[in-house]
Design a protein around this motif. Structure first.
Motif, mmCIF file in Angstrom:
data_model
loop_
_atom_site.group_PDB
_atom_site.id
_atom_site.type_symbol
_atom_site.label_atom_id
_atom_site.label_comp_id
_atom_site.label_asym_id
_atom_site.label_seq_id
_atom_site.Cartn_x
_atom_site.Cartn_y
_atom_site.Cartn_z
ATOM 1 N N LYS A 15 50.309 46.851 42.828
ATOM 2 C CA LYS A 15 48.715 47.215 43.650
ATOM 3 C C LYS A 15 47.744 47.707 42.491
ATOM 4 O O LYS A 15 46.482 47.288 42.521
ATOM 5 C CB LYS A 15 48.854 48.180 44.492
ATOM 6 N N VAL A 16 48.166 48.571 41.700
ATOM 7 C CA VAL A 16 47.597 49.048 40.611
ATOM 8 C C VAL A 16 46.878 47.889 39.510
ATOM 9 O O VAL A 16 46.014 47.783 39.136
ATOM 10 C CB VAL A 16 48.294 50.192 39.788
ATOM 11 N N TYR A 17 47.950 47.171 39.014
ATOM 12 C CA TYR A 17 47.766 46.080 38.117
ATOM 13 C C TYR A 17 46.766 45.120 38.752
ATOM 14 O O TYR A 17 45.998 44.564 38.157
ATOM 15 C CB TYR A 17 49.016 45.297 37.692
ATOM 16 N N ARG A 18 47.030 44.830 40.119
ATOM 17 C CA ARG A 18 46.276 43.757 40.906
ATOM 18 C C ARG A 18 44.674 44.452 40.779
ATOM 19 O O ARG A 18 43.837 43.621 40.450
ATOM 20 C CB ARG A 18 46.655 43.360 42.003
ATOM 21 N N ALA A 19 44.639 45.544 41.012
ATOM 22 C CA ALA A 19 43.214 46.276 40.949
ATOM 23 C C ALA A 19 42.479 46.258 39.652
ATOM 24 O O ALA A 19 41.366 45.931 39.566
ATOM 25 C CB ALA A 19 43.423 47.843 41.682
ATOM 26 N N MET A 20 43.253 46.385 38.731
ATOM 27 C CA MET A 20 42.709 46.572 37.246
ATOM 28 C C MET A 20 42.321 45.097 36.987
ATOM 29 O O MET A 20 41.085 45.184 36.543
ATOM 30 C CB MET A 20 43.771 46.952 36.314
ATOM 31 N N LYS A 21 42.759 44.102 37.438
ATOM 32 C CA LYS A 21 42.334 42.709 37.381
ATOM 33 C C LYS A 21 41.344 42.100 38.300
ATOM 34 O O LYS A 21 40.974 41.250 38.420
ATOM 35 C CB LYS A 21 43.489 41.787 37.357
ATOM 36 N N GLU A 22 41.185 42.983 39.336
ATOM 37 C CA GLU A 22 40.155 42.771 40.456
ATOM 38 C C GLU A 22 40.471 41.274 41.214
ATOM 39 O O GLU A 22 39.671 40.655 41.063
ATOM 40 C CB GLU A 22 38.665 42.826 39.932
ATOM 41 N N ILE A 23 41.787 41.059 41.425
ATOM 42 C CA ILE A 23 41.918 39.999 42.309
ATOM 43 C C ILE A 23 42.666 40.355 43.518
ATOM 44 O O ILE A 23 43.193 41.509 43.618
ATOM 45 C CB ILE A 23 42.981 39.286 41.614
ATOM 46 N N ILE A 65 58.347 43.814 32.466
ATOM 47 C CA ILE A 65 58.656 44.020 33.704
ATOM 48 C C ILE A 65 58.708 45.531 34.065
ATOM 49 O O ILE A 65 58.360 45.926 35.083
ATOM 50 C CB ILE A 65 59.928 43.371 33.942
ATOM 51 N N GLU A 66 59.310 46.331 33.094
ATOM 52 C CA GLU A 66 59.480 47.616 33.201
ATOM 53 C C GLU A 66 58.040 48.404 33.477
ATOM 54 O O GLU A 66 57.750 49.535 33.845
ATOM 55 C CB GLU A 66 60.198 48.128 32.345
ATOM 56 N N ASP A 67 56.930 47.870 32.982
ATOM 57 C CA ASP A 67 55.458 48.161 33.181
ATOM 58 C C ASP A 67 55.108 48.304 34.903
ATOM 59 O O ASP A 67 54.289 49.089 35.302
ATOM 60 C CB ASP A 67 54.285 47.594 32.491
ATOM 61 N N ILE A 68 55.690 47.186 35.410
ATOM 62 C CA ILE A 68 55.416 47.051 36.907
ATOM 63 C C ILE A 68 56.328 47.522 37.621
ATOM 64 O O ILE A 68 56.062 48.231 38.884
ATOM 65 C CB ILE A 68 55.065 45.637 37.051
ATOM 66 N N PHE A 69 57.650 47.617 37.458
ATOM 67 C CA PHE A 69 58.703 47.847 38.215
ATOM 68 C C PHE A 69 59.579 49.166 37.736
ATOM 69 O O PHE A 69 59.994 49.020 36.559
ATOM 70 C CB PHE A 69 59.451 46.533 38.444
ATOM 71 N N ILE A 70 59.647 49.957 38.780
ATOM 72 C CA ILE A 70 60.478 51.281 38.224
ATOM 73 C C ILE A 70 61.602 51.418 38.922
ATOM 74 O O ILE A 70 61.598 51.232 40.222
ATOM 75 C CB ILE A 70 59.481 52.257 38.536
ATOM 76 N N TYR A 71 62.832 51.339 38.379
ATOM 77 C CA TYR A 71 64.046 51.531 38.918
ATOM 78 C C TYR A 71 64.775 53.023 38.814
ATOM 79 O O TYR A 71 64.682 53.391 37.680
ATOM 80 C CB TYR A 71 65.030 50.504 38.488
#
Length: 73
Positions: A15-23, A65-71
């Protein structure tokens, strides 16, 4: 002791990355060739994407991938 792997979910910053790209969720879904419901489920931590989809997402945002997904175990 064997753990139930199905109960382990990843956290994510989609959601954060999507908001930064405004899509919108719909725009991202179309770009990734998935449904909007899939994007919603991933953002709400209800669904872990396949490895292929995780790579598509990371490539779309040009991050690892690790920037977006955290395990967290």
């Amino acid at each position: 002791m064997i753990k139930n792997m199905d109960s382990e979910k990843m956290k994510n910053k989609l959601k954060v990355y999507r908001a930064m790209k405004e899509i919108t969720q719909e725009d991202l879904a179309q770009e990734l060739e998935v449904t909007r419901q899939t994007i919603i489920a991933i953002e709400k931590d209800k669904y872990d994407p396949s490895l292929v989809l995780a790579f598509k997402i990371s490539r779309f945002f040009n991050v690892s991938i690790e920037d977006i997904f955290i395990y967290n175990k």
